[in-house]
Enzyme design. Structure first.
Site, mmCIF file in Angstrom:
data_model
loop_
_atom_site.group_PDB
_atom_site.id
_atom_site.type_symbol
_atom_site.label_atom_id
_atom_site.label_comp_id
_atom_site.label_asym_id
_atom_site.label_seq_id
_atom_site.Cartn_x
_atom_site.Cartn_y
_atom_site.Cartn_z
ATOM 1 N N ARG A 228 0.856 -1.190 0.000
ATOM 2 C CA ARG A 228 0.000 0.000 0.000
ATOM 3 C C ARG A 228 0.885 1.230 0.000
ATOM 4 O O ARG A 228 1.960 1.243 0.613
ATOM 5 C CB ARG A 228 -0.872 0.048 1.255
ATOM 6 C CG ARG A 228 -2.103 -0.808 1.195
ATOM 7 C CD ARG A 228 -3.138 -0.258 0.194
ATOM 8 N NE ARG A 228 -4.324 -1.087 0.157
ATOM 9 C CZ ARG A 228 -4.524 -2.098 -0.691
ATOM 10 N NH1 ARG A 228 -3.606 -2.413 -1.583
ATOM 11 N NH2 ARG A 228 -5.649 -2.781 -0.676
ATOM 12 N N HIS A 276 -0.804 0.866 -9.444
ATOM 13 C CA HIS A 276 -1.534 -0.039 -8.520
ATOM 14 C C HIS A 276 -2.137 -1.190 -9.326
ATOM 15 O O HIS A 276 -3.348 -1.425 -9.302
ATOM 16 C CB HIS A 276 -2.617 0.723 -7.747
ATOM 17 C CG HIS A 276 -3.091 -0.023 -6.528
ATOM 18 N ND1 HIS A 276 -3.379 0.591 -5.336
ATOM 19 C CD2 HIS A 276 -3.315 -1.350 -6.319
ATOM 20 C CE1 HIS A 276 -3.778 -0.321 -4.449
ATOM 21 N NE2 HIS A 276 -3.739 -1.520 -5.030
HETATM 22 P P1 NDP Z 1 -1.915 -11.350 4.667
HETATM 23 O O1 NDP Z 1 -2.825 -10.865 5.732
HETATM 24 O O2 NDP Z 1 -2.023 -12.782 4.254
HETATM 25 O O3 NDP Z 1 -0.409 -11.094 5.088
HETATM 26 C C1 NDP Z 1 0.009 -9.911 5.706
HETATM 27 C C2 NDP Z 1 1.396 -10.121 6.264
HETATM 28 O O4 NDP Z 1 1.850 -8.898 6.848
HETATM 29 C C3 NDP Z 1 1.439 -11.183 7.372
HETATM 30 O O5 NDP Z 1 2.622 -11.913 7.294
HETATM 31 C C4 NDP Z 1 1.438 -10.334 8.640
HETATM 32 O O6 NDP Z 1 2.019 -10.947 9.778
HETATM 33 C C5 NDP Z 1 2.281 -9.165 8.185
HETATM 34 N N1 NDP Z 1 2.070 -8.012 9.048
HETATM 35 C C6 NDP Z 1 0.923 -7.330 9.297
HETATM 36 N N2 NDP Z 1 1.140 -6.353 10.195
HETATM 37 C C7 NDP Z 1 2.437 -6.422 10.524
HETATM 38 C C8 NDP Z 1 3.269 -5.700 11.428
HETATM 39 N N3 NDP Z 1 2.792 -4.701 12.180
HETATM 40 N N4 NDP Z 1 4.563 -6.057 11.510
HETATM 41 C C9 NDP Z 1 5.061 -7.072 10.790
HETATM 42 N N5 NDP Z 1 4.331 -7.807 9.906
HETATM 43 C C10 NDP Z 1 3.038 -7.480 9.793
HETATM 44 O O7 NDP Z 1 -2.139 -10.397 3.428
HETATM 45 P P2 NDP Z 1 -1.868 -10.702 1.878
HETATM 46 O O8 NDP Z 1 -0.535 -11.323 1.755
HETATM 47 O O9 NDP Z 1 -3.025 -11.386 1.278
HETATM 48 O O10 NDP Z 1 -1.851 -9.201 1.280
HETATM 49 C C11 NDP Z 1 -0.915 -8.259 1.728
HETATM 50 C C12 NDP Z 1 -1.257 -6.881 1.224
HETATM 51 O O11 NDP Z 1 -0.963 -6.773 -0.167
HETATM 52 C C13 NDP Z 1 -2.733 -6.474 1.291
HETATM 53 O O12 NDP Z 1 -3.096 -6.083 2.599
HETATM 54 C C14 NDP Z 1 -2.784 -5.333 0.307
HETATM 55 O O13 NDP Z 1 -2.514 -4.114 0.975
HETATM 56 C C15 NDP Z 1 -1.648 -5.632 -0.658
HETATM 57 N N6 NDP Z 1 -2.145 -5.941 -2.011
HETATM 58 C C16 NDP Z 1 -1.769 -5.125 -3.044
HETATM 59 C C17 NDP Z 1 -2.177 -5.397 -4.321
HETATM 60 C C18 NDP Z 1 -1.708 -4.578 -5.475
HETATM 61 O O14 NDP Z 1 -2.210 -4.753 -6.586
HETATM 62 N N7 NDP Z 1 -0.747 -3.695 -5.298
HETATM 63 C C19 NDP Z 1 -3.048 -6.540 -4.627
HETATM 64 C C20 NDP Z 1 -3.358 -7.339 -3.475
HETATM 65 C C21 NDP Z 1 -2.934 -7.030 -2.208
HETATM 66 P P3 NDP Z 1 1.373 -12.271 10.403
HETATM 67 O O15 NDP Z 1 1.719 -13.384 9.422
HETATM 68 O O16 NDP Z 1 2.068 -12.442 11.691
HETATM 69 O O17 NDP Z 1 -0.102 -12.058 10.505
HETATM 70 C C1 OXD Z 2 -5.981 -5.471 -3.151
HETATM 71 C C2 OXD Z 2 -5.524 -4.503 -4.159
HETATM 72 O O1 OXD Z 2 -5.939 -5.180 -1.954
HETATM 73 O O2 OXD Z 2 -5.752 -4.729 -5.363
HETATM 74 O O3 OXD Z 2 -6.390 -6.591 -3.557
HETATM 75 O O4 OXD Z 2 -4.884 -3.518 -3.805
#
Ligand code: NDP
Ligand code: OXD
Length: 313
Positions: A228, A276
């Site tokens: 993000r 994005h």
């Molecule tokens: P998940 O919830 O599966 O994974 C998130 C990861 O971030 C987990 O490993 C989590 O830790 C870690 N995390 C969260 N908060 C913290 C913190 N404070 N400190 C350290 N680690 C942290 O999400 P996804 O993998 O499915 O997606 C990740 C992000 O990708 C989405 O939230 C979205 O913002 C972004 N995204 C962007 C897209 C784009 O087109 N650019 C498309 C899709 C998604 P833990 O394992 O311990 O819970």
């Molecule tokens: C998502 C994105 O969160 O596309 O899936 O950003």
């Protein structure tokens, strides 16, 4: 439980295809019939208008059309119903492709070669094996783990950082605040796949970038952010690129989107910009998953991929 009606509330996405696909099984509306419409059971949303959902008395669940849910939590009037996010093979595949594409492009010096081609320069710089490069994935969740496994198969060393401990075979795993600096110190290419929460906002800042390793082969540290935009400080990235803290960056997300035309990131020679677009939400793949979940919920089964409200993702 009775078959519920769907409110489709999307900002920045055209609703037509989502609506057609949802309508195969459900009645779908784009607006509630008044602020306390009793007929709405589910909301399928992207950046819904603030307070739109707050007084729907029979709302059962909110479905995000993306993996991230910060756009939902931005609503001050969010009702206390489960929030379901996207976990889907095709979105995961898109993100893996993006991450591997950008890692390989930086590793194989794509920016250098594109510059050389413009000047018709015939020069082969030294090549390094992937195993010399550590890719650090900040956010080792569903998307981070999928990308990690392909990077491992390509021979990269892979580090991962998460909030809680998550061992993964072949990955050097770090977690929590105590793990952040050691993780950065062992990372040449930083891939950001974190969710945006109050704890992660602004985390990709100059002092964090300063901690990256710049030892092996690449000639400097590299940042790839597909999580993000508000995880990062655009100005700190520019500063880091300009003083050599960073060698290059691939940015899919920005503090303000669309990226303003006045942003120096657009024309920076060390920055690769995508709008994005790392992993698109394809209704043809995602709507059947939502419809399946709604039907299962009505049979009394549990919803899957429900967001942890406390953690914010
Ligand atoms: P998940 O919830 O599966 O994974 C998130 C990861 O971030 C987990 O490993 C989590 O830790 C870690 N995390 C969260 N908060 C913290 C913190 N404070 N400190 C350290 N680690 C942290 O999400 P996804 O993998 O499915 O997606 C990740 C992000 O990708 C989405 O939230 C979205 O913002 C972004 N995204 C962007 C897209 C784009 O087109 N650019 C498309 C899709 C998604 P833990 O394992 O311990 O819970
Ligand atoms: C998502 C994105 O969160 O596309 O899936 O950003």
């Amino acid at each position: 439980m009775e078959k519920g009606k769907v409110l489709l509330a999307l900002t920045g996405f055209h609703p037509q295809r989502w609506r057609e696909l949802l309508a195969a099984e459900r009645e779908v509306v784009l607006e509630p019939d008044g602020p306390s419409d009793p007929s709405i059971a589910y909301a399928v949303v992207w950046k819904q208008k603030p307070n739109l959902l707050s007084s729907l008395p029979n709302l059962r669940a909110i479905f995000s059309i993306g993996a991230g849910v910060d756009h939902i939590f931005a609503d001050p009037g969010l009702p206390a119903v489960p929030i379901v996010r996207v976990v889907a093979d095709n979105l995961t595949q898109y993100m893996t492709e993006y991450v591997v594409w950008r890692v390989l492009d930086h590793h194989r010096q794509g920016m250098l070669y594109r510059g050389q081609q413009q000047k018709k320069t015939w020069h082969e710089p030294p090549q390094r094996p992937a195993g010399d490069i550590s890719v650090g994935i900040m956010g080792l969740g569903n998307l981070g783990r999928a990308a990690a496994s392909v990077l491992l198969a390509l021979g990269f060393a892979v580090n991962g950082w998460s909030r809680t401990e998550h061992p993964m075979q072949g990955v050097s795993a770090y977690s929590g605040e105590a793990g952040l600096i050691p993780f950065l110190n062992a990372t040449d290419i930083l891939v950001v796949l974190l969710p945006l929460t109050p704890r992660t906002q602004g985390i990709v800042n100059y002092s964090v970038l300063k901690e990256l390793r710049r030892r092996n082969g690449l000639g400097g540290a590299v940042l790839i952010n597909a999580g993000r935009g508000r995880l990062q400080k655009d100005a700190d990235i520019l500063r880091a690129l300009d003083d050599g803290t960073l060698k290059e960056a691939s940015l899919d997300v920005f503090e303000v989107e669309p990226l303003p035309k006045t942003s120096p990131l657009w024309s920076h020679p060390k920055v690769f910009v995508t709008p994005h677009a790392a992993a698109t939400s394809d209704p043809a793949h995602l709507v059947p998953i939502m419809l399946r979940q709604m039907a299962a919920f009505e049979r009394g089964e549990k919803l899957e991929n429900v967001v942890d409200r406390e953690a914010g993702y």
